[in-house]
Enzyme design. Sequence first.
Site, PDB file in Angstrom:
ATOM      1  CE  LYS A 170      -1.796   2.711   3.142  1.00 16.03           C
ATOM      2  NZ  LYS A 170      -1.832   4.009   2.417  1.00 16.03           N
ATOM      3  N   PRO A 204      -6.826   3.992   7.345  1.00 20.59           N
ATOM      4  CG  PRO A 204      -8.050   5.661   8.420  1.00 20.59           C
ATOM      5  CD  PRO A 204      -6.980   5.459   7.383  1.00 20.59           C
ATOM      6  CD  GLU A 245      12.370   5.340   8.322  1.00 13.84           C
ATOM      7  OE1 GLU A 245      12.132   6.357   9.029  1.00 13.84           O
ATOM      8  OE2 GLU A 245      12.301   5.335   7.101  1.00 13.84           O
ATOM      9  CB  CYS A 279      12.021  10.144   8.840  1.00 11.74           C
ATOM     10  SG  CYS A 279      12.760   8.949   7.720  1.00 11.74           S
ATOM     11  CD  GLU A 379       9.354  13.459  11.929  1.00  9.63           C
ATOM     12  OE1 GLU A 379      10.278  12.968  11.252  1.00  9.63           O
ATOM     13  OE2 GLU A 379       8.352  12.804  12.298  1.00  9.63           O
TER      14      GLU A 379
END
Length: 475
Positions: A170, A204, A245, A279, A379
């Site tokens: 996905k 979801p 991750e 990230c 973040e």
Amino acid sequence: MNNALKFYIEGQWLEAESGETLEVVDPSTEQAFIKIAVGNAEDVNKAVAAARRAFPAFSVSSVGERLALLEEILRVYNLRYDDLVQAVSQEMGAPLHFARDAQVWSGRAHLESTISALKSFTFSEQHGTTRVLREAIGVCALITPWNWPLNQIVCKVAPAIAAGCTVVLKPSEIAPLTGIIFAEILHEAGVPAGVFNLVNGTGPDVGQPMSSHPQVDMVSFTGSTRAGIMVAKSAADTVKRVAQELGGKSANILLEDADFEVAVAKGVQGCFSNSGQSCDAPTRMLVPAAQHARALEIAKRTAQQLVTGSPRDANTNLGPVISAAQFDKIQGLIQAGIEEGATLVAGGLGRPEGLDKGYYVRPTVFGNVQPSMTIAREEIFGPVLSILPYDSEEQAIEIANDTVYGLAAYVQSTHLEHARAVAGRMRAGSVYLNYPDWDTFAPFGGYKQSGNGREYAGWGIHDFLEIKGVVGWGN
């Protein structure tokens, strides 16, 4: 794009069970430019069933067969390289040169490193009279983000195939086109039916049914820590393996013996690369208090030299951020930095001058940032750098490690032994000394709330394997 309204399941492009669609928005124009199908639990069930049917045969395929398959995938990937560049630039606003030399390059580099690792990978070894076998874990649900779409797709799909697993992917519904093209690449490369399946959709509606599915043996997820927690909870009832991750708030320590002109400038550029949407970006720059004013001057000059603009302009350094929601979040955090008393050195609220359309953020630098400030702890995921002064090396290390995250850390010094000593004290999965080149053979993953498991090359293959001990095998 012919397959935007279909899913790839069991070697075929099929209509979605849900019948629902979603518009994909070009973040540089704020205009929708294509619709994709979005799935539901029924689509997930079909894809998982296909992967389950394919697993018995593919899991016992030879290393040579899987190696040949990956090499063919790499060949076709290179043929579709330009298509991928255009797709990643439009779906996430990456400047064309960055899309070509970083975004799409990363997918190719990970295919190459996985192929190299598989050639020497040990799947069976003797320990006394016990034979230790490493076997494919099973059907794997792969959930990938929008910020480095090909990097994360290939980081999961390539080692899963190398290990003999079958997968359901996905991609992010915000940046899905690269995933669709990647499915076309695997189809053209001759991946056996059911080994690779793709279902687009939201977390979801598709991600949750994938992570909780009783016929899925492992979930590999990249995304926010908040979403990662939800994935882990969904997977817990069936006790499946979860590799994650997640987020980061990486410190970049400039030691007293660093070359400040180089270290500050490269630190700014590293933080702002990919419009700050990485990230592991070095978002907290720690500098000696005596060098703080100088660091702000260099950072301001560097930030003001960067060109923010259209991804299709060759002079552009930074494109837009991915979405209106992300733009609004970043603006809120910049406002928090101002209100909490940090010194605004460059950038600030609103779009850059001359840009009245698109999710463009001004490259922003804050100085005099204190460790307790919101911009030093949360973040941001945008082109916003926090510069924190420190009084001693011990304090710098303490500040660097004082975070719930532990994905990456950076250390700058003109003395390598000094940098190495500090690296040993960083609580992070990756530590980068003096801005090295990207190493796709290094393990990548985090400590603490930045996740678990490791990706890249052989480290990624390990994550998709179970260990079996055959006791009494003999010598």
